[in-house]
Design an enzyme around this catalytic site. Structure first.
Site, PDB file in Angstrom:
ATOM      1  CE1 TYR A 212      44.294  42.427  39.425  1.00 37.54           C
ATOM      2  CE2 TYR A 212      44.520  44.586  39.650  1.00 37.54           C
ATOM      3  CZ  TYR A 212      45.624  43.334  39.909  1.00 37.54           C
ATOM      4  OH  TYR A 212      46.647  43.571  39.944  1.00 37.54           O
ATOM      5  CB  CYS A 213      39.615  40.295  43.659  1.00 40.86           C
ATOM      6  SG  CYS A 213      38.023  40.617  42.832  1.00 40.86           S
ATOM      7  NE  ARG A 214      41.948  35.006  44.971  1.00 40.23           N
ATOM      8  CZ  ARG A 214      41.282  33.788  46.658  1.00 40.23           C
ATOM      9  NH1 ARG A 214      40.189  34.235  47.106  1.00 40.23           N
ATOM     10  NH2 ARG A 214      41.875  33.932  47.663  1.00 40.23           N
TER      11      ARG A 214
END
Length: 258
Positions: A212-214
């Site tokens: 996952y990221c932002r």
């Protein structure tokens, strides 16, 4: 008799004149009130529009996206958004005037943060609505994120797998370290996407990696999944990211992973 009739006629005429004057005054007052209400309504909607104008910049939206990950200085925001310091400061002042961001001073440094969770919700909703109703967005999204057919897992699916506790999944946060430290999914491993190729050996080979990221429109997770897959690793994306995770009131850990 004639005098009485004349007097009566005169009195009636005077009464009619006064009634007309009273009606005219009342009408004028009603018109003034209606005009005042119209002016107040216009002022209210102009105030609403000022918020819309503050959002009418791609770079200001990008700054909100960065601030949704945590508090940052002007310098850090400018660098992350690819802006010079003067331009970044001007955009941040516009957002501050609209009430979307707040500040605190630490020595000579100014730190910015979102003014509240409602700002993050507005930002997330704006993107969702644009994606559904603005014809240019899907093509722009594909051009930026790639036409990625890789499987994605939802919050609930990830939580179920973590709750099972059988060690069949590793959660990988590929954002920059400062964003990870500001808040991440409990138990997530931090390897920024720029370092992933050199540090891929830190991930267990037989375990599926959930990246996952932002947020839903962050390219970092897409890039990481492609890189891991190219190295023969089983990897999937979280269907969105840290922004949506926070807004769902799911657990968040700040600092180094426990």
């Amino acid at each position: 008799m004639r005098d009485a009739i004349a007097r009566a006629g005169g009195s009636a005429a005077e009464t009619g004149t006064k009634a007309t004057e009273t009606g005219t005054t009342a009408g004028a007052r009603a018109g003034a009130r209606a005009g005042a209400r119209a002016g107040a309504k216009a002022a209210l909607y102009d105030a609403f529009a000022a918020s819309g104008k503050a959002l009418a910049s791609g770079k200001r939206l990008e700054l909100l996206d960065l601030l949704a990950q945590g508090e940052r200085t002007v310098d850090a925001l400018a660098k992350a958004a690819g802006l010079n310091l003067t331009t970044a400061s001007a955009h941040l002042q516009t957002l501050k005037q609209a009430g979307f961001v707040a500040t605190r001073r630490e020595g000579v440094r100014i730190h910015y943060r979102l003014a509240g969770d409602d700002v993050a919700r507005l930002f997330a909703l704006l993107r969702t609505v644009a994606d559904r109703h603005q014809a240019a967005v899907p093509a722009a999204r594909t051009a930026y994120l790639g036409d990625d057919a890789a499987t994605a897992v939802t919050h609930d699916e990830l939580l179920d797998r973590l709750a099972a506790g059988d060690g069949d999944v590793v959660v990988l946060d590929v954002r920059p370290p400062e964003e990870y430290l500001a808040g991440h999914i409990p138990g997530a491993v931090c390897i920024p996407v720029a370092e992933l190729a050199d540090r891929i050996g830190e991930l267990p080979e037989e375990t599926e990696v959930v990246v996952y990221c932002r947020g839903a429109y962050c390219a970092l997770a897409h890039e990481a999944v492609r890189l891991l897959s190219d190295h023969g690793r089983r990897a999937v994306r979280l269907s969105d990211g840290m922004l949506e995770w926070r807004l769902a009131d799911l657990p968040v850990h700040a600092g180094e992973s426990a």
